[in-house]
Write a protein that holds these residues in place. Structure first.
Motif, mmCIF file in Angstrom:
data_model
loop_
_atom_site.group_PDB
_atom_site.id
_atom_site.type_symbol
_atom_site.label_atom_id
_atom_site.label_comp_id
_atom_site.label_asym_id
_atom_site.label_seq_id
_atom_site.Cartn_x
_atom_site.Cartn_y
_atom_site.Cartn_z
ATOM 1 N N THR A 120 6.861 12.612 -1.514
ATOM 2 C CA THR A 120 6.258 11.599 -0.658
ATOM 3 C C THR A 120 7.239 11.046 0.369
ATOM 4 O OG1 THR A 120 6.749 9.890 -2.289
ATOM 5 C CG2 THR A 120 4.550 10.854 -2.380
ATOM 6 N N PHE A 121 6.690 10.738 1.522
ATOM 7 C CA PHE A 121 7.436 10.095 2.595
ATOM 8 C C PHE A 121 6.634 8.872 3.005
ATOM 9 C CE2 PHE A 121 8.270 14.584 2.783
ATOM 10 C CZ PHE A 121 9.634 14.688 3.049
ATOM 11 N N GLN A 122 7.309 7.877 3.563
ATOM 12 C CA GLN A 122 6.561 6.711 4.024
ATOM 13 C C GLN A 122 7.061 6.263 5.380
ATOM 14 O OE1 GLN A 122 7.311 2.932 2.239
ATOM 15 N NE2 GLN A 122 9.202 3.595 1.253
ATOM 16 N N ALA A 123 6.143 5.676 6.132
ATOM 17 C CA ALA A 123 6.497 5.128 7.440
ATOM 18 C C ALA A 123 5.655 3.886 7.678
ATOM 19 C CB ALA A 123 6.224 6.161 8.529
ATOM 20 N N ALA A 124 6.294 2.860 8.247
ATOM 21 C CA ALA A 124 5.587 1.609 8.511
ATOM 22 C C ALA A 124 5.068 1.566 9.944
ATOM 23 C CB ALA A 124 6.508 0.423 8.263
ATOM 24 N N ASN A 125 5.467 2.555 10.756
ATOM 25 C CA ASN A 125 5.015 2.545 12.148
ATOM 26 C C ASN A 125 4.928 3.969 12.682
ATOM 27 O OD1 ASN A 125 7.644 3.414 13.276
ATOM 28 N ND2 ASN A 125 8.316 1.415 12.542
ATOM 29 N N GLY A 126 4.319 4.087 13.853
ATOM 30 C CA GLY A 126 4.070 5.398 14.437
ATOM 31 C C GLY A 126 5.323 6.158 14.788
ATOM 32 N N LYS A 127 6.307 5.455 15.287
ATOM 33 C CA LYS A 127 7.537 6.115 15.726
ATOM 34 C C LYS A 127 8.196 6.842 14.547
ATOM 35 C CE LYS A 127 11.750 4.961 18.300
ATOM 36 N NZ LYS A 127 12.725 5.303 17.247
ATOM 37 N N LEU A 128 8.327 6.117 13.444
ATOM 38 C CA LEU A 128 8.929 6.698 12.252
ATOM 39 C C LEU A 128 8.048 7.819 11.691
ATOM 40 C CD1 LEU A 128 11.295 6.526 10.325
ATOM 41 C CD2 LEU A 128 10.072 4.765 9.052
ATOM 42 N N ALA A 129 6.742 7.583 11.688
ATOM 43 C CA ALA A 129 5.806 8.595 11.178
ATOM 44 C C ALA A 129 5.986 9.914 11.920
ATOM 45 C CB ALA A 129 4.366 8.098 11.323
ATOM 46 N N LEU A 130 6.101 9.836 13.239
ATOM 47 C CA LEU A 130 6.207 11.060 14.030
ATOM 48 C C LEU A 130 7.560 11.740 13.844
ATOM 49 C CD1 LEU A 130 4.247 9.866 17.149
ATOM 50 C CD2 LEU A 130 3.492 11.474 15.382
ATOM 51 N N GLU A 131 8.591 10.963 13.596
ATOM 52 C CA GLU A 131 9.892 11.573 13.276
ATOM 53 C C GLU A 131 9.784 12.385 11.995
ATOM 54 O OE1 GLU A 131 13.232 8.774 13.046
ATOM 55 O OE2 GLU A 131 12.646 8.023 15.040
ATOM 56 N N ILE A 132 9.104 11.815 10.996
ATOM 57 C CA ILE A 132 8.942 12.519 9.717
ATOM 58 C C ILE A 132 8.079 13.769 9.916
ATOM 59 C CG2 ILE A 132 7.986 12.349 7.374
ATOM 60 C CD1 ILE A 132 8.785 9.311 7.506
ATOM 61 N N VAL A 133 7.035 13.644 10.722
ATOM 62 C CA VAL A 133 6.170 14.796 11.002
ATOM 63 C C VAL A 133 6.996 15.923 11.629
ATOM 64 C CG1 VAL A 133 4.297 15.615 12.511
ATOM 65 C CG2 VAL A 133 3.983 13.552 11.132
ATOM 66 N N ARG A 134 7.850 15.573 12.574
ATOM 67 C CA ARG A 134 8.664 16.600 13.236
ATOM 68 C C ARG A 134 9.721 17.192 12.320
ATOM 69 N NH1 ARG A 134 8.768 12.703 17.410
ATOM 70 N NH2 ARG A 134 7.063 13.110 18.865
ATOM 71 N N ILE B 77 0.836 -1.202 0.000
ATOM 72 C CA ILE B 77 0.000 0.000 0.000
ATOM 73 C C ILE B 77 0.872 1.254 0.000
ATOM 74 C CG2 ILE B 77 -1.607 1.361 1.424
ATOM 75 C CD1 ILE B 77 -3.068 -1.227 2.013
ATOM 76 N N ARG B 78 1.934 1.224 0.792
ATOM 77 C CA ARG B 78 2.836 2.393 0.810
ATOM 78 C C ARG B 78 3.435 2.636 -0.569
ATOM 79 N NH1 ARG B 78 5.096 -0.091 5.262
ATOM 80 N NH2 ARG B 78 7.114 -0.192 4.214
ATOM 81 N N ILE B 79 3.887 1.568 -1.214
ATOM 82 C CA ILE B 79 4.520 1.712 -2.528
ATOM 83 C C ILE B 79 3.518 2.236 -3.551
ATOM 84 C CG2 ILE B 79 5.501 0.384 -4.455
ATOM 85 C CD1 ILE B 79 7.006 -1.226 -2.241
ATOM 86 N N LEU B 80 2.321 1.663 -3.542
ATOM 87 C CA LEU B 80 1.276 2.099 -4.462
ATOM 88 C C LEU B 80 0.975 3.586 -4.273
ATOM 89 C CD1 LEU B 80 -1.183 1.574 -6.410
ATOM 90 C CD2 LEU B 80 -2.511 1.154 -4.348
ATOM 91 N N LEU B 81 0.748 3.995 -3.027
ATOM 92 C CA LEU B 81 0.380 5.387 -2.771
ATOM 93 C C LEU B 81 1.535 6.342 -3.057
ATOM 94 C CD1 LEU B 81 -1.824 4.938 0.415
ATOM 95 C CD2 LEU B 81 -2.583 5.430 -1.917
ATOM 96 N N MET B 82 2.759 5.898 -2.806
ATOM 97 C CA MET B 82 3.907 6.757 -3.122
ATOM 98 C C MET B 82 4.012 6.973 -4.625
ATOM 99 S SD MET B 82 6.858 5.781 -0.405
ATOM 100 C CE MET B 82 7.953 7.044 -1.035
ATOM 101 N N GLU B 83 3.741 5.925 -5.400
ATOM 102 C CA GLU B 83 3.776 6.061 -6.859
ATOM 103 C C GLU B 83 2.692 7.018 -7.329
ATOM 104 O OE1 GLU B 83 3.560 2.224 -8.745
ATOM 105 O OE2 GLU B 83 5.591 1.708 -8.109
ATOM 106 N N VAL B 84 1.482 6.825 -6.797
ATOM 107 C CA VAL B 84 0.356 7.660 -7.204
ATOM 108 C C VAL B 84 0.624 9.130 -6.887
ATOM 109 C CG1 VAL B 84 -2.066 8.222 -6.698
ATOM 110 C CG2 VAL B 84 -1.378 5.847 -7.033
ATOM 111 N N PHE B 85 1.027 9.400 -5.641
ATOM 112 C CA PHE B 85 1.166 10.802 -5.254
ATOM 113 C C PHE B 85 2.479 11.414 -5.730
ATOM 114 C CE2 PHE B 85 -2.169 9.265 -2.377
ATOM 115 C CZ PHE B 85 -3.173 10.085 -2.888
ATOM 116 N N GLY B 86 3.478 10.568 -5.945
ATOM 117 C CA GLY B 86 4.706 11.049 -6.576
ATOM 118 C C GLY B 86 4.410 11.522 -7.992
ATOM 119 N N SER B 87 3.580 10.767 -8.716
ATOM 120 C CA SER B 87 3.256 11.142 -10.096
ATOM 121 C C SER B 87 2.330 12.356 -10.144
ATOM 122 C CB SER B 87 2.634 9.961 -10.852
ATOM 123 O OG SER B 87 1.341 9.716 -10.363
ATOM 124 N N GLU B 88 1.682 12.684 -9.029
ATOM 125 C CA GLU B 88 0.863 13.898 -8.956
ATOM 126 C C GLU B 88 1.731 15.115 -8.646
ATOM 127 O OE1 GLU B 88 -2.789 14.452 -9.026
ATOM 128 O OE2 GLU B 88 -2.530 12.609 -10.166
#
Length: 125
Positions: A30-44, A15-26
């Motif tokens: 794009t950034f991706q995270a498989a868990n909350g810890k990583l997600a929040l690092e990217i948010v910060r 799902i991450r790969i699919l959505l990154m392709e879709v929104f990259g082409s828009e």
């Protein structure tokens, strides 16, 4: 105009790969995270404009992540992705500031339109 940033948070790699392709082409960064810890690092570190957030993530669930995102920056737009039947969680997510949700399996074009509407400020067609 600055490139808009989209963060995709889902424990499913496909799902991450699919959505990154879709929104990259828009034209989004794009950034991706498989868990909350990583997600929040990217948010910060990268303050994305919009986060596509899966509700069910091992460890820290989507609601927990959503609370943290909004605590870091209430301006960040969040769209939830849910499995079928998580209605009580969807209600909570909306109360916490999520804009909308898509139930998996979602229609990728609908999601693309929703993200474009949110980020490009276009009225919903």
């Amino acid at each position: 105009m600055e490139e808009k940033k989209v963060l995709i948070v889902d424990d499913q790699n496909g799902i991450r790969i699919l959505l990154m392709e879709v929104f990259g082409s828009e034209g989004y960064k794009t950034f991706q995270a498989a868990n909350g810890k990583l997600a929040l690092e990217i948010v910060r570190n990268d303050s994305p404009d919009l986060v596509l957030l899966d509700m069910k993530i091992p460890g820290m669930d989507g609601l927990e992540i959503l609370k943290h995102i909004k605590a870091v920056n209430p301006e960040i737009k969040v769209i939830m992705m849910t499995a079928y039947g998580e209605l009580d969680m969807i209600k909570q997510a909306t109360e916490l500031g999520a804009l909308m949700h898509f139930t998996k399996p979602f229609d990728i074009d609908e999601m693309r339109m929703a993200v474009n509407n949110q980020l490009k400020g276009k009225a919903v067609m």
